[in-house]
Scaffold this active site. Structure first.
Site, PDB file in Angstrom:
ATOM      1  CG  HIS A 130     -20.795  19.783 -20.595  1.00  0.00           C
ATOM      2  ND1 HIS A 130     -20.886  21.577 -19.741  1.00  0.00           N
ATOM      3  CD2 HIS A 130     -19.558  19.482 -20.312  1.00  0.00           C
ATOM      4  CE1 HIS A 130     -20.054  21.204 -18.878  1.00  0.00           C
ATOM      5  NE2 HIS A 130     -19.669  20.104 -19.262  1.00  0.00           N
TER       6      HIS A 130
ATOM      7  CG  ASP B 112     -23.929  22.052 -20.087  1.00  0.00           C
ATOM      8  OD1 ASP B 112     -24.059  21.034 -19.713  1.00  0.00           O
ATOM      9  OD2 ASP B 112     -23.073  22.487 -20.486  1.00  0.00           O
TER      10      ASP B 112
END
Ligand code: XLS
Ligand code: NI
Ligand code: NI
Length: 437
Positions: A102, A105
């Site tokens: 993501h 992240d």
């Protein structure tokens, strides 16, 4: 360069089923040919950045228990840089060909939207360099539209247009990052795209909004020339009380209704299937029946716990059945097996990440070997084929060609009487599968 996993000095190798070395593969032999491709190509393993690198062991009752050496800088951008190096060191030591992330992240959210975009660009540049050095590829990128408080009431289904705009802007940048990194796919998982209560929700309107959101993503994909596939990941609920992308069948119906079917495939997660009251095999089967299997989030849930426990897949039966569906559909094209899984809270050490991935890779390697044998022996398939054979000729074939009618079939019933009772032989077939293990 820092070495984040000094306890594993060499690349993990295949040593065969008799090996007693916990840091060796017993079944995953990357270059072995199975079903016409190497194991590596059949399985397309992928690391999930959020769990493996960013997971802390925290749960709703307690704080994190892992102390990861790459998250100790007290500076989110320094942590992000260390983390991307740790990720590629780990990937290389395991010989995993892909990873997924993501946006949030890999790079932290900044004070402003512009700063968040800059952070992302900076880390993407490092990831690109490391992809080149290690030969690792991006299976998919995605945008996290569920962690930040602004998305409490959803991203693409938010009742507030300004929040909807933020979701679009964030996805735009996550798609750019995915394009820069040569991603095979771009994923949408809508953890907050659902409702908590229908008392405050206009269901139809939120569906229409979600469709607009996805259509604009398709437009942007065309604009930037992103050639990867778009995928939706079904999940019935959690964190929302009800998620609109409930299961494969629901998602396929939604895509059909809104003329999106040509642009999307499904990313099937095992634990989401069981949360929806299905089996992993069922969700894969529904997706492949429509030719819409994109990729897989490989994990398992704990049957005693009713939530998404995201455990590493160690269940051989599930892996065999999943690989049978995947192989019969022709295998992965752009997809793979992404370990959307985390070690348990008590598995606190970095070496546990190796044990977890080695076990999961071996489970699917073994599942692949057994599934391939079952398929090539053909016994199961010929039973199924025979079961439908009355539709292959005579009046059965006419039905499927559209050459029959209720009148014709009534005449046949009046002339022939009761159909034969034919056993489905379930137990015999279950025994057959066990014979291959
Ligand atoms: C959460 C989902 C998530 C997606 C990516 O349950 O599995 O991790 O795979 O957003
Ligand atoms: Ni997932
Ligand atoms: Ni999940």
């Amino acid at each position: 360069m820092k070495n984040f996993f000094p306890e594993v000095r060499q690349v993990i190798r295949y040593e065969g089923a008799d090996s007693k070395n916990p840091l060796a593969f017993k079944y995953y032999d990357a270059d072995r040919i199975v079903g016409g491709k190497t194991m590596k190509e059949q399985l397309n393993f992928s690391l999930a950045y959020w769990h493996t690198l960013k997971g802390t062991g925290a749960d709703i009752f307690g704080a994190g228990t892992y102390k990861r050496p790459w998250l100790q800088n007290n500076d989110p951008m320094k942590d992000a840089e260390d983390t991307v190096y740790a990720a590629f060191e780990f990937i290389s030591k395991l010989g995993i060909p892909y990873y997924c992330f993501h946006d949030r992240d890999i790079a932290p959210e900044g004070e402003t939207f512009a700063e968040s975009c800059k952070n992302l660009e900076k880390i993407v540049a490092i990831a690109k360099k490391l992809q080149g050095e290690t030969g690792t590829r991006l299976l998919w990128g995605t945008a996290n539209l569920f962690s930040h408080p602004r998305y409490t009431h959803g991203g693409g289904t938010n009742p507030d247009a300004m929040t909807f705009a933020w979701a679009c802007a964030q996805v735009k940048n996550a798609m750019d990052a995915t394009l820069t990194l040569g991603g095979e796919n771009y994923l949408f998982w809508g953890g907050r795209e659902g409702y908590e209560t229908l008392l405050n929700t206009n269901y139809g309107r939120e569906q229409d909004q979600l469709a607009r959101f996805l259509h604009m993503a398709v437009d942007y994909k065309k604009k930037i020339g992103f050639k990867g596939l778009f995928m939706l990941e079904p999940k019935p609920h959690e964190p929302s009380a009800h998620q609109y992308d409930f299961d494969s069948a629901t998602v396929l119906g939604f895509l059909r209704k809104y003329d999106l079917l040509d642009y999307f495939r499904l990313n099937i997660e095992a634990n989401h299937a069981t949360l929806a009251g299905h089996t992993f095999e069922h969700e894969l089967t529904v997706a492949t029946a429509d030719g819409k299997l994109g990729s897989v989030d490989a994990n398992i849930g704990n049957p005693q716990l009713g939530w998404d426990t995201d455990q590493f897949p160690t269940n051989l039966y599930d892996a065999i059945k999943a690989m049978m569906v995947i192989l019969k559909s022709g295998g992965f094209t752009n997809g793979g097996l992404n370990f959307d899984a985390k070690p348990r809270r008590g598995s606190t050490d970095t070496i546990d990440l190796f044990h977890a991935h080695i076990g999961a890779m071996d489970t699917f390697a073994r599942g692949l070997l057994i599934a391939d044998k079952i398929i090539s022996d053909g016994e199961l398939d010929s039973f199924v084929k025979e079961r439908y054979s009355t539709f292959d000729s005579g009046f059965g074939a006419d039905i499927m060609k559209g050459k029959s009618s209720f009148d014709i079939l009534e005449k046949i019933v009046l002339e022939n009487g009761e159909p034969d009772m034919k056993s489905g032989r379930q137990e015999m077939l279950e025994n057959l599968i066990n014979q291959y293990i």
